[in-house]
Design an enzyme around this catalytic site. Structure first.
Site, PDB file in Angstrom:
ATOM      1  CB  THR A  42      -0.938  -0.046   1.228  1.00 40.60           C
ATOM      2  OG1 THR A  42      -1.761  -1.200   1.084  1.00 40.60           O
ATOM      3  CG2 THR A  42      -1.781   1.189   1.356  1.00 40.60           C
ATOM      4  CB  SER A  46       0.608   3.669  -9.885  1.00 38.18           C
ATOM      5  OG  SER A  46       1.547   2.739 -10.336  1.00 38.18           O
ATOM      6  CG  HIS A  50      -6.240   1.145 -12.783  1.00 40.08           C
ATOM      7  ND1 HIS A  50      -5.388   1.605 -13.744  1.00 40.08           N
ATOM      8  CD2 HIS A  50      -5.455   0.693 -11.768  1.00 40.08           C
ATOM      9  CE1 HIS A  50      -4.138   1.426 -13.347  1.00 40.08           C
ATOM     10  NE2 HIS A  50      -4.152   0.879 -12.142  1.00 40.08           N
ATOM     11  CE  LYS A 250      -2.593  -2.090 -14.762  1.00 40.82           C
ATOM     12  NZ  LYS A 250      -3.590  -2.537 -13.796  1.00 40.82           N
ATOM     13  NE  ARG A 311       3.181  -4.492 -10.721  1.00 39.65           N
ATOM     14  CZ  ARG A 311       4.370  -4.020 -11.097  1.00 39.65           C
ATOM     15  NH1 ARG A 311       5.469  -4.623 -10.695  1.00 39.65           N
ATOM     16  NH2 ARG A 311       4.458  -2.955 -11.850  1.00 39.65           N
ATOM     17  CB  ILE A 335      -5.133  -7.876  -3.204  1.00 41.31           C
ATOM     18  CG1 ILE A 335      -6.044  -8.847  -2.442  1.00 41.31           C
ATOM     19  CG2 ILE A 335      -5.947  -6.671  -3.693  1.00 41.31           C
ATOM     20  CD1 ILE A 335      -7.197  -9.415  -3.245  1.00 41.31           C
ATOM     21  CB  CYS A 400       8.126  20.157   7.138  1.00 37.19           C
ATOM     22  SG  CYS A 400       8.426  19.861   5.390  1.00 37.19           S
ATOM     23  CB  CYS A 442      11.567  18.807   9.223  1.00 40.28           C
ATOM     24  SG  CYS A 442      11.326  17.538   7.982  1.00 40.28           S
TER      25      CYS A 442
HETATM   26  C1  LIG Z   1       4.120  -1.256  -8.292  1.00 41.33           C
HETATM   27  C2  LIG Z   1       2.672  -1.353  -7.966  1.00 41.33           C
HETATM   28  C3  LIG Z   1       1.752  -0.489  -8.564  1.00 41.33           C
HETATM   29  C4  LIG Z   1       0.412  -0.596  -8.292  1.00 41.33           C
HETATM   30  N1  LIG Z   1      -0.440   0.315  -8.819  1.00 41.33           N
HETATM   31  C5  LIG Z   1      -1.756   0.230  -8.537  1.00 41.33           C
HETATM   32  C6  LIG Z   1      -2.651   1.198  -9.030  1.00 41.33           C
HETATM   33  O1  LIG Z   1      -2.245   2.168  -9.669  1.00 41.33           O
HETATM   34  N2  LIG Z   1      -3.966   1.046  -8.801  1.00 41.33           N
HETATM   35  C7  LIG Z   1      -4.442   0.001  -8.066  1.00 41.33           C
HETATM   36  O2  LIG Z   1      -5.652  -0.088  -7.923  1.00 41.33           O
HETATM   37  N3  LIG Z   1      -3.610  -0.894  -7.518  1.00 41.33           N
HETATM   38  C8  LIG Z   1      -2.280  -0.793  -7.728  1.00 41.33           C
HETATM   39  N4  LIG Z   1      -1.417  -1.695  -7.183  1.00 41.33           N
HETATM   40  C9  LIG Z   1      -1.955  -2.728  -6.329  1.00 41.33           C
HETATM   41  C10 LIG Z   1      -2.212  -2.237  -4.908  1.00 41.33           C
HETATM   42  O3  LIG Z   1      -1.111  -1.507  -4.435  1.00 41.33           O
HETATM   43  C11 LIG Z   1      -2.467  -3.410  -4.017  1.00 41.33           C
HETATM   44  O4  LIG Z   1      -3.504  -4.152  -4.557  1.00 41.33           O
HETATM   45  C12 LIG Z   1      -2.844  -3.040  -2.598  1.00 41.33           C
HETATM   46  O5  LIG Z   1      -1.970  -2.109  -2.035  1.00 41.33           O
HETATM   47  C13 LIG Z   1      -2.864  -4.280  -1.769  1.00 41.33           C
HETATM   48  O6  LIG Z   1      -3.099  -3.963  -0.435  1.00 41.33           O
HETATM   49  P1  LIG Z   1      -3.024  -5.064   0.677  1.00 41.33           P
HETATM   50  O7  LIG Z   1      -3.642  -4.477   1.877  1.00 41.33           O
HETATM   51  O8  LIG Z   1      -3.556  -6.324   0.154  1.00 41.33           O
HETATM   52  O9  LIG Z   1      -1.482  -5.344   0.845  1.00 41.33           O
HETATM   53  P2  LIG Z   1      -0.387  -4.674   1.799  1.00 41.33           P
HETATM   54  O10 LIG Z   1      -0.426  -3.227   1.737  1.00 41.33           O
HETATM   55  O11 LIG Z   1       0.887  -5.350   1.500  1.00 41.33           O
HETATM   56  O12 LIG Z   1      -0.890  -5.061   3.241  1.00 41.33           O
HETATM   57  C14 LIG Z   1      -0.660  -6.314   3.829  1.00 41.33           C
HETATM   58  C15 LIG Z   1      -0.284  -6.082   5.251  1.00 41.33           C
HETATM   59  O13 LIG Z   1      -0.244  -7.307   5.957  1.00 41.33           O
HETATM   60  C16 LIG Z   1       0.798  -7.240   6.907  1.00 41.33           C
HETATM   61  N5  LIG Z   1       1.173  -8.611   7.299  1.00 41.33           N
HETATM   62  C17 LIG Z   1       1.801  -9.522   6.537  1.00 41.33           C
HETATM   63  N6  LIG Z   1       2.040 -10.631   7.268  1.00 41.33           N
HETATM   64  C18 LIG Z   1       1.532 -10.427   8.491  1.00 41.33           C
HETATM   65  C19 LIG Z   1       1.479 -11.192   9.676  1.00 41.33           C
HETATM   66  N7  LIG Z   1       1.996 -12.413   9.735  1.00 41.33           N
HETATM   67  N8  LIG Z   1       0.893 -10.654  10.779  1.00 41.33           N
HETATM   68  C20 LIG Z   1       0.376  -9.390  10.739  1.00 41.33           C
HETATM   69  N9  LIG Z   1       0.411  -8.628   9.635  1.00 41.33           N
HETATM   70  C21 LIG Z   1       0.979  -9.133   8.527  1.00 41.33           C
HETATM   71  C22 LIG Z   1       1.872  -6.526   6.161  1.00 41.33           C
HETATM   72  O14 LIG Z   1       2.848  -5.964   7.027  1.00 41.33           O
HETATM   73  C23 LIG Z   1       1.084  -5.475   5.385  1.00 41.33           C
HETATM   74  O15 LIG Z   1       0.998  -4.248   6.090  1.00 41.33           O
HETATM   75  C24 LIG Z   1      -0.052  -1.593  -7.427  1.00 41.33           C
HETATM   76  C25 LIG Z   1       0.860  -2.440  -6.811  1.00 41.33           C
HETATM   77  C26 LIG Z   1       2.217  -2.306  -7.058  1.00 41.33           C
HETATM   78  C27 LIG Z   1       3.192  -3.134  -6.340  1.00 41.33           C
END
Ligand SMILES: Cc1cc2nc3c(=O)[nH]c(=O)nc-3n(C[C@H](O)[C@H](O)[C@H](O)COP(=O)(O)OP(=O)(O)OC[C@H]3O[C@@H](n4cnc5c(N)ncnc54)[C@H](O)[C@@H]3O)c2cc1C
Ligand SMILES: Cc1cc2nc3c(=O)[nH]c(=O)nc-3n(C[C@H](O)[C@H](O)[C@H](O)COP(=O)(O)OP(=O)(O)OC[C@H]3O[C@@H](n4cnc5c(N)ncnc54)[C@H](O)[C@@H]3O)c2cc1C
Lengths: 488, 432
Positions: A42, A46, A50, A250, A311, A335, A400, A442
């Protein structure tokens, strides 16, 4: 105490689910392993909401994205996070690419994406986005595409959920899950929690969490994307610019941010280490070259930061959204993009699953869907500002200089419902250190404020949690030690 | 809203701001100094090494000692100043807005303004080092502040990237504190700071200086664990196979300074390519009545030069308030100053034709070191106006020229003059 729902993972997905469920009369807790929310994927993506034309129709992520995009309007309004539908262009630089755009438009319109249009009039394109490459032959314009600040949005979701009773526990890495008598017992290093239902939103580690309850049916591999961020005022883009997609990705985009910066990225590198968010020389070159094809005058000299995100790519390449065979255990895994866009639609799915599991979903009488916009120095008029400083002088102490952030905004970030506890936490909540000087001035001040407000010694303030301490010792300590050593 | 009025407002209380304010007060105009920090003095306060004041006082002082002499004068002359106050806006009618935590928003009306906001350090992002983003990466000035003012050590073992003066001074300072400085790494084939610092800060302490190398990767996820350095070719591209790993827990960056010009832009004044405001020979920006001096105009290597420049800015602001303020500004006729061969930038950016009879002070920096050069001024018709020999030039040392253009027979109708630093055609025995 037994929770109704425990969510594992404090990224945008976990926090969005928490906020959506906080409407109901349930005991909910979210466990996050890091010191701050939004520390995983997160933080490094980007931030594009979308329109939804990109994913193939056989993937569930396509419909979740289209639905998710629609849900942003209300969410942004209720939660007051920065979000703007500025629209995107898929850019064709060769005539042969036009048919790809036409096909995306045709399918997109059938699937209910509003306003899609292919523009071939070069003058019009240039008028809408003057920075675009002169060699453009056509674009697919998606007016509903938008930009959001993913971490600010995540904090907004979490703060609102916490206000509505969800408990957020940080520095709690889930290590073991026991399942017995319809109750899950979740163990972290220091504590044990019990819950009827568990939602696995652990991002890159979702497969590992799933295996803890014996569900071993997918793997997640990290795929890195690198970025370069440019200084504010270096370039003003109106639109999000994508290249015409190939089968592989993409592609690398050039995109404005809500803070008037511009970035270029991400590339796509399959790696094996789930912690490797380092950037590479080759990667930075690659994205610059790709970005220049869309915007030839990229302000390379005004870059202020490079970073990377990972990702969470599942072996199915599609979201894994399962009410699993283990009663009460829900997998929200794999995801990848467009996960950020889809989060509100994914949360709706979770509500459906809980209903199927027989969880009673009664809306709380005192549910408050609103989160007030954090007060910002920059948003005040001169008169308001004068008044604010008189009421609370910390509004007048600028910490800041690049972003003009006063002490009060930092104090507010620390004392928010899910408050910041680290320097990065502050930086991502209210931006000191995000500007041109990247914390040069800062940072010492921010360390001082954290130490005071959290009542911890200066040396214990960290960048982003355990093992990321800033300062090693007081001056004279090292020399003293040597002298002591010498006399032994 | 609290309001102030003064003939001249000075923004910033570093070496530049204080010297300028003193000149204004000596001419019996009212002046007010505004400083965002909690004390007067600016960057010199953290420079506790000596080497200040050789020109101004013909003594070798530390930074705080040097600036204290100016602070004493400020007090003696009863020049008013407000601390903890940051100017956030300058409107085009020379109204300033500033904030602090006691008065709230402050509105200040001035006849002339002197911008003396100093500079800030370039950061890692500005040079795009790939790798992780762990704790333990600081700019050299930040580390200097931690050690000298706050009393904390930012690490145990250091690599310093960039052989700028602050980096070299910190290498010595950290060694004194018992830290280990493994290397100072410089991308250029030569040191970018002053020679005296190379000798006194590195060589005297056996701190290795590695030139034509740069940091190409930062290791460590949570805290810095080391850096990879690589040799670079003439185009600064990494030479494959030249990588070396150095273990350290802290990386200091001493990779240059950038003038702090947000307010200048905010006031509507133009900036030139060195990052400082466009100025004429009176240090006046493109907005009449707004003057500038010190590191916000151009990064200086010696504080003495800052003080001298600031005095001129102060005197010129006085001249403006006394003679030109209130008068309709007649359109200025100017001659542009252009950077030619081996000139990175030159100040002033333009010369008022009415000042051609005066001595003009030019300051410039070269792009690369050279020996036995000729510094030449030519007009746009290629007529030579002035030349001077110099034994050597290096980018770290600002070059100063004082030239009376009229006495040197400038054609008053010319549009621009070009300044170049070229190899001397004939080999000469006698030097300047
Ligand atoms: C380069 C890139 C570009 C992207 N661009 C876009 C975009 O433009 N538009 C879009 O819609 N999506 C985009 N995405 C996708 C989007 O960023 C993700 O789908 C989204 O952030 C996923 O969120 P999440 O909460 O699943 O994952 P994360 O943010 O990874 O959250 C998972 C959390 O679980 C925690 N965790 C893991 N293991 C444990 C454990 N054992 N105990 C407790 N906590 C744990 C981790 O510390 C983390 O904080 C992009 C992704 C990438 C990498
Ligand atoms: C680390 C370091 C080491 C040096 N070592 C030497 C040396 O050994 N010998 C030597 O001769 N010279 C040395 N120099 C050079 C010389 O000291 C400096 O060039 C000189 O002090 C700069 O003075 P200044 O007034 O331009 O800037 P500064 O001293 O930086 O002063 C600018 C002031 O403006 C204030 N300010 C900025 N914006 C605002 C605003 N919006 N509102 C209110 N106030 C504002 C700042 O807080 C600051 O106090 C060194 C410089 C540095 C940075």
């Amino acid at each position: 105490m037994i929770y109704d729902v425990i969510i594992i993972g404090g990224g945008v997905i976990g926090c969005c689910i928490a906020r959506t469920l906080s409407k109901y009369d349930l005991k909910i807790c979210l466990l996050e392993k890091e010191a701050e929310l939004a520390s995983g994927t997160t933080k490094g993506n980007s931030g594009v909401v979308h329109a939804g034309y990109a994913a193939p129709r056989e993937y569930i992520k396509r419909n979740l994205c289209i639905r998710g995009n629609k849900l942003y309007t209300q969410a942004a309004e209720e939660l007051n996070f920065p979000f703007q539908r500025i629209g995107s262009f898929v850019v064709a630089l060769e005539d042969s690419q036009i048919k790809v755009l036409e096909e995306q438009r045709r399918q997109g319109i059938q699937d209910g994406i509003p306003g899609l249009e292919v523009i071939l009039d070069k003058e019009k394109i240039k008028y809408m986005e003057p920075n675009i490459n002169d060699e453009v032959v056509g674009v697919l314009h998606a007016p509903t595409a938008g930009i959001v600040s993913p971490y600010e949005m995540t904090f907004a979701l979490a703060d609102n959920a916490a206000t509505n009773g969800v408990k957020f526990l940080l520095n709690q890495k889930v290590r073991r899950i026991k399942h017995q008598d319809y109750t899950f017992t979740i163990k972290t290093k220091t504590q044990e929690f019990k819950s009827r239902n568990v939602i696995n939103a652990a991002g890159l580690y979702a497969a590992r969490i799933s295996k803890l309850v014996g569900l071993d049916y997918f793997e997640i591999m990290p795929r890195r994307g690198e970025y370069i961020l440019f200084d504010r005022n270096a370039l003003h883009l109106n639109k999000i610019l994508f290249p015409t997609p190939t089968k592989v990705s993409k592609g690398i985009l050039v995109c404005p941010t809500l803070h008037e910066n511009t970035f270029v990225g991400p590339n796509a590198q399959n790696i094996t280490d789930k912690k490797d968010i380092s950037t590479t020389e080759a990667g930075l070159k690659e994205i610059l070259e790709a970005g220049r094809k869309l915007v030839p005058n990229l302000p390379v000299r005004s870059s202020i930061r490079n970073f990377a995100g990972l990702r969470a790519v599942p072996d199915t390449y599609d979201f894994i959204i399962d009410n699993t065979d283990i009663y009460g255990f829900i997998n929200i895994a794999g995801i990848l993009s467009p996960g950020l866009t889809s989060c509100f639609a994914i949360a709706e799915k979770v509500v459906e699953f809980l209903e199927l599991l027989g969880v009673e979903l009664k809306i709380k009488e005192d549910y408050n869907p609103r989160r007030l916009k954090p007060e910002r120095f920059k948003d005040f008029s001169k008169e308001e500002l004068d008044q604010k400083i008189k009421e609370d002088p910390s509004w007048g102490r600028i910490i800041c200089r690049c972003e003009t952030i006063p002490e009060k905004e930092i104090i507010n970030a620390i004392h928010a419902p899910v408050g910041a506890t680290t320097v990065d936490g502050i930086k991502f909540r209210c931006r000191p250190g995000m500007g041109r000087c990247q914390g040069g001035f800062c940072r010492p001040r921010v360390i001082e404020i954290l130490s005071r407000e959290l009542n911890i010694p200066y040396e214990e303030v960290t960048k982003r949690g355990e093992d990321t301490n800033f300062l090693i010792a007081k001056t004279k300590d090292l020399t003293l030690k040597e002298i002591e050593g010498g006399t032994e | 809203m609290k309001q102030y009025n003064a003939d001249v407002i000075v923004i910033g209380s570093g070496a530049a701001g204080l010297a300028a304010a003193i000149e204004v007060k000596k001419a019996n105009l009212s002046v007010l100094v505004i400083e965002r920090d909690k004390e007067l003095g600016g960057i010199t306060l953290q420079c506790i090494h000596n080497g200040f004041g050789l020109k101004e006082f013909e003594e070798e002082l530390t930074g705080p000692e040097y600036i204290q002499r100016f602070i004493n004068q400020i007090k003696e002359l009863e020049i008013p100043y407000i601390l903890n106050t940051m100017v956030i806006e300058i409107s085009n009618d020379k109204k300033l807005y500033a904030v602090n935590n006691e008065d709230g928003l402050i509105e200040i009306k001035a006849k002339a303004i002197i911008l003396a906001m100093g500079c800030r350090e370039r950061t890692r992002g500005a040079i795009n080092i790939p790798g992780f983003r762990p704790a333990g990466i600081y700019t050299a000035g930040q580390a200097q502040r931690f050690v000298n003012i706050e009393g904390y050590l930012p690490g145990n073992t250091f690599v310093i990237l960039g052989s700028g003066d602050i980096g070299m001074i910190m290498a010595r300072r950290l060694t004194w504190e018992g830290c280990k400085v493994k290397a100072v790494v410089e991308i250029l084939p030569y040191v970018s700071g002053l020679l005296r610092n190379q000798v006194q800060c590195l060589e005297d302490y056996d701190i290795p200086l590695i030139t034509s190398y740069t940091v190409t990767k930062i290791h460590g996820r949570d805290r810095v664990k080391g850096v990879t350095i690589s040799k670079v070719d003439r185009n600064f591209d990494r030479i494959i196979g030249s990588d070396k790993f150095i273990e350290c827990d802290t990386l200091l960056l001493s990779v240059g300074l950038i003038p702090e010009n947000e307010l200048t832009l905010n006031a509507g004044a133009e900036l030139s390519k060195n990052g400082g405001p466009v100025v004429d020979n009176n240090l006046e920006t493109t907005i009449a009545g707004i003057f500038t001096c010190g590191n916000v105009l151009q990064v200086h290597d010696l504080v003495d030069l800052v003080s001298a420049e600031a005095k001129r800015a102060g005197q010129n602001a006085v001249e403006y308030v006394k003679n030109r303020y209130d008068k309709k500004s007649s359109k200025k006729e100017i001659i542009k100053c252009l950077s030619g061969e081996n000139v990175n930038y030159v100040k002033p950016d333009r010369i008022n034709k009415r000042d051609l009879s005066k001595d003009i002070i030019f300051t410039l920096r070269v792009n690369y070191p050279d020996r036995r050069v000729l510094i030449q001024l030519k007009d746009n018709n290629n007529n030579l106006i002035y030349k001077r020999k110099k034994i050597y030039v290096i980018p770290s040392e600002m070059v100063e020229l004082i030239v009376n253009l009229e006495k040197n027979g400038i054609d008053p109708k010319c549009k621009s003059i070009n300044i170049e630093v070229i190899p001397r055609p004939e080999v000469l025995i006698e030097e300047e």
